[in-house]
Design a protein around this motif. Structure first.
Motif, short mmCIF file in Angstrom:
data_model
loop_
_atom_site.label_atom_id
_atom_site.label_comp_id
_atom_site.label_asym_id
_atom_site.label_seq_id
_atom_site.Cartn_x
_atom_site.Cartn_y
_atom_site.Cartn_z
N MET A 189 0.83 -1.20 0.00
CA MET A 189 0.00 0.00 0.00
C MET A 189 0.87 1.26 0.00
O MET A 189 0.64 2.20 -0.78
N LEU A 190 1.88 1.29 0.87
CA LEU A 190 2.74 2.48 0.94
C LEU A 190 3.46 2.70 -0.38
O LEU A 190 3.58 3.83 -0.86
N ARG B 20 13.28 3.08 4.06
CA ARG B 20 13.50 1.89 3.22
C ARG B 20 12.55 1.87 2.02
O ARG B 20 12.87 1.36 0.96
N LEU B 21 11.34 2.46 2.21
CA LEU B 21 10.36 2.46 1.13
C LEU B 21 10.39 3.78 0.34
O LEU B 21 9.56 4.00 -0.55
N GLY B 22 11.31 4.65 0.70
CA GLY B 22 11.45 5.89 -0.06
C GLY B 22 10.38 6.92 0.25
O GLY B 22 10.02 7.73 -0.61
N MET B 23 9.87 6.93 1.47
CA MET B 23 8.91 7.97 1.87
C MET B 23 9.00 8.18 3.37
O MET B 23 9.66 7.42 4.07
N LYS B 24 8.33 9.26 3.82
CA LYS B 24 8.36 9.56 5.24
C LYS B 24 7.15 8.89 5.90
O LYS B 24 6.01 9.10 5.46
N VAL B 25 7.39 8.08 6.93
CA VAL B 25 6.29 7.40 7.62
C VAL B 25 6.32 7.81 9.10
O VAL B 25 7.37 7.75 9.74
N HIS B 26 5.17 8.26 9.60
CA HIS B 26 5.03 8.52 11.04
C HIS B 26 4.10 7.45 11.59
O HIS B 26 3.06 7.19 11.01
N ILE B 27 4.48 6.88 12.72
CA ILE B 27 3.63 5.85 13.34
C ILE B 27 3.14 6.42 14.66
O ILE B 27 3.93 6.65 15.58
N ILE B 28 1.85 6.69 14.73
CA ILE B 28 1.30 7.39 15.90
C ILE B 28 0.29 6.46 16.58
O ILE B 28 -0.67 6.01 15.95
N ASN C 212 2.47 1.80 -3.30
CA ASN C 212 1.47 2.27 -4.27
C ASN C 212 1.20 3.77 -4.06
O ASN C 212 1.13 4.53 -5.03
N LEU C 213 1.09 4.20 -2.82
CA LEU C 213 0.85 5.63 -2.54
C LEU C 213 2.05 6.45 -3.00
O LEU C 213 1.90 7.51 -3.62
N ARG C 214 3.24 5.98 -2.64
CA ARG C 214 4.46 6.71 -3.04
C ARG C 214 4.51 6.87 -4.57
O ARG C 214 4.76 7.96 -5.08
N ASP C 215 4.19 5.78 -5.29
CA ASP C 215 4.24 5.85 -6.75
C ASP C 215 3.17 6.76 -7.33
O ASP C 215 3.24 7.14 -8.50
N GLN C 216 2.17 7.11 -6.51
CA GLN C 216 1.11 8.00 -6.99
C GLN C 216 1.23 9.40 -6.37
O GLN C 216 0.25 10.13 -6.30
N GLY C 217 2.41 9.75 -5.88
CA GLY C 217 2.66 11.14 -5.50
C GLY C 217 2.46 11.48 -4.03
O GLY C 217 2.49 12.65 -3.66
N ILE C 218 2.27 10.46 -3.17
CA ILE C 218 2.15 10.75 -1.74
C ILE C 218 3.51 10.47 -1.10
O ILE C 218 4.04 9.37 -1.21
N ASP C 219 4.09 11.50 -0.47
CA ASP C 219 5.45 11.33 0.04
C ASP C 219 5.51 11.22 1.57
O ASP C 219 6.58 10.98 2.13
N GLU C 220 4.37 11.37 2.23
CA GLU C 220 4.36 11.33 3.69
C GLU C 220 3.10 10.62 4.16
O GLU C 220 1.99 11.02 3.80
N ALA C 221 3.28 9.57 4.97
CA ALA C 221 2.11 8.82 5.45
C ALA C 221 2.11 8.77 6.96
O ALA C 221 3.16 8.54 7.59
N ILE C 222 0.95 9.02 7.54
CA ILE C 222 0.79 8.96 9.00
C ILE C 222 -0.05 7.74 9.29
O ILE C 222 -1.21 7.66 8.86
N LEU C 223 0.54 6.76 9.96
CA LEU C 223 -0.20 5.53 10.28
C LEU C 223 -0.79 5.65 11.67
O LEU C 223 -0.05 5.85 12.65
#
Ligand code: GTP
Length: 371
Positions: free
Chosen positions: A37-38, A69-77, A40-51
């Motif tokens: 999923m991440l 590792r997946l080439g994007m910024k991930v926050h785990i809250i 797929n989001l990165r490849d569609q222009g989303i560079d930051e994900a908040i889980l």
């Protein structure tokens, strides 16, 4: 652009697979679903994900870290307690200051996110919900719209005679940040029964973005099997692991397969697996990494995770087997059976009709049989 991903649910419908593994971390052909999923989001222009995590939160931290590792910024809250789908977003609203995508973390879809965003902007929508058609809408939240997509009504799990549309809430939303102010803080609050109907009542423009993109909720035993079948039948974009040894057979590294094993239909065999003489493997089937399959065993349309040991002449069909199980010679596993992790199934057992075996269970000889 930022996205919030809701991954805090208990995944009760998929128990016992979700006893040790949160639903969004369940492997799909060997890769945790959330990684697909991440990416797929990165490849569609989303560079930051908040889980938004809650149940088994550490599993996400260990697997994803900061996302580099997946080439994007991930926050785990982590929420102090389950806050519900909208309450979870409220809990991270201090990180959100612009138009935001929100995703249910248990939906596999290759929806075109940029097309959805362009639609949201063109309509000057405040809250846009992706819609997908289903054959039987009675188990879902229905969304009625005008011809140009403006939402007029929500209908949760209608009776057959109440069904007016087959378009359901597909679990992807675009939300303008001022609407986060309308979610009550520090309490359990749902989009479906809370923010959506209240936003509609306030006459904020809300639109449904209908599409026939691939869409499956991976959260039930049958849909978890179905999504594997769709992946290895090529119905959704997914890079299958290993190399293609022949048409419809993908094998990982250091795999040993006896010369007389029969494969039919699409099959993926993970790294280090061993398949002994006389086995018949019928796809769509996944045999996980470092799994040993004994001589004469037959496996049909099933998903087997890593490090299992199946004895000789075992039969597995239309079932899921988790991690590190030991299945004795001759055991029969049929028809929606789910075996979780670290079980021992001794000989002369026959598991059928959706039997679920909890982690760590030992089934002595002749414990279960079906007539
Ligand atoms: P079931 O127990 O089988 O219904 O599964 P679930 O609760 O994990 O999933 P459900 O379909 O009800 O929820 C949709 C998505 O929202 C899933 O990705 C869940 O992980 C997530 N979710 C549901 N409730 C919460 C919550 O209280 N907090 C957070 N952070 N996420 C939630």
């Amino acid at each position: 652009m930022k996205a919030v991903i809701l991954v805090g649910g208990f995944g009760t419908r998929l128990r016992p697979l979700t006893v040790n593994t949160p639903k969004p971390m369940l492997p799909l052909v060997g890769t945790p679903f959330i990684e697909w999923m991440l990416t797929n989001l990165r490849d569609q222009g989303i560079d930051e994900a908040i889980l938004c995590v809650q149940y088994l939160a550490d599993r996400f931290r260990i697997a994803l870290g900061d996302g580099s590792r997946l080439g994007m910024k991930v926050h785990i809250i982590e929420e102090p307690e389950p806050r519900g789908t909208a309450g979870a977003v409220k809990h991270v609203a201090h990180l959100l200051d612009d138009t935001t995508f929100v995703f249910n973390g248990d939906v596999m879809t290759d929806l075109d996110l940029q097309a959805m965003l362009a639609f949201h902007r063109a309509k000057k929508s405040q809250l846009t919900i992706a819609l997908t058609p289903v054959e039987d809408p009675t188990a879902f939240g229905l969304v009625e719209t005008t011809a140009d997509g403006q939402i007029t009504r929500f209908l949760e799990k209608p009776k057959p005679e109440e069904v007016t549309t087959n378009m359901i809430n597909a679990g992807t939303y675009i939300i303008e940040p001022h609407l986060f102010d309308d979610i009550p803080a520090n309490q359990h609050y749902m989009f479906e029964r809370g923010l959506f109907p209240s936003t509609l009542q306030k006459n904020h423009p809300m639109y449904g973005f209908a599409s026939d993109a691939y869409w499956t909720d991976i959260g039930k035993p049958q849909t978890y099997l179905d999504v594997h079948h769709d992946i290895i039948n090529g119905k959704v974009r997914f890079a299958l692991p290993g190399t293609q040894a022949k048409p419809k057979l993908w094998v990982g590294k250091n795999v040993t397969i006896a010369a007389d094993v029969t494969f039919s239909g699409p099959v993926v065999v993970g790294d280090g697996a061993h398949i002994a003489s006389g086995c018949v493997i019928t796809g769509p089937t996944i045999i996980g990494a470092h799994t040993q399959v004994g001589a004469g065993t037959a496996i049909t349309a099933s998903v087997i995770w890593q490090e299992n040991h199946l004895g000789a002449d075992v039969v597995v069909s239309h079932s899921v087997i988790g991690h590190r199980n030991r299945i004795a010679a001759g055991v029969k596993i049929h028809n929606g059976t789910i075996i979780s992790d670290d079980t021992v199934i001794d000989g002369d057992n026959s598991l059928d009709r959706g039997v679920r075996v909890w982690p760590g269970t030992t089934l002595a000889k002749q414990s279960i049989s079906f007539q």
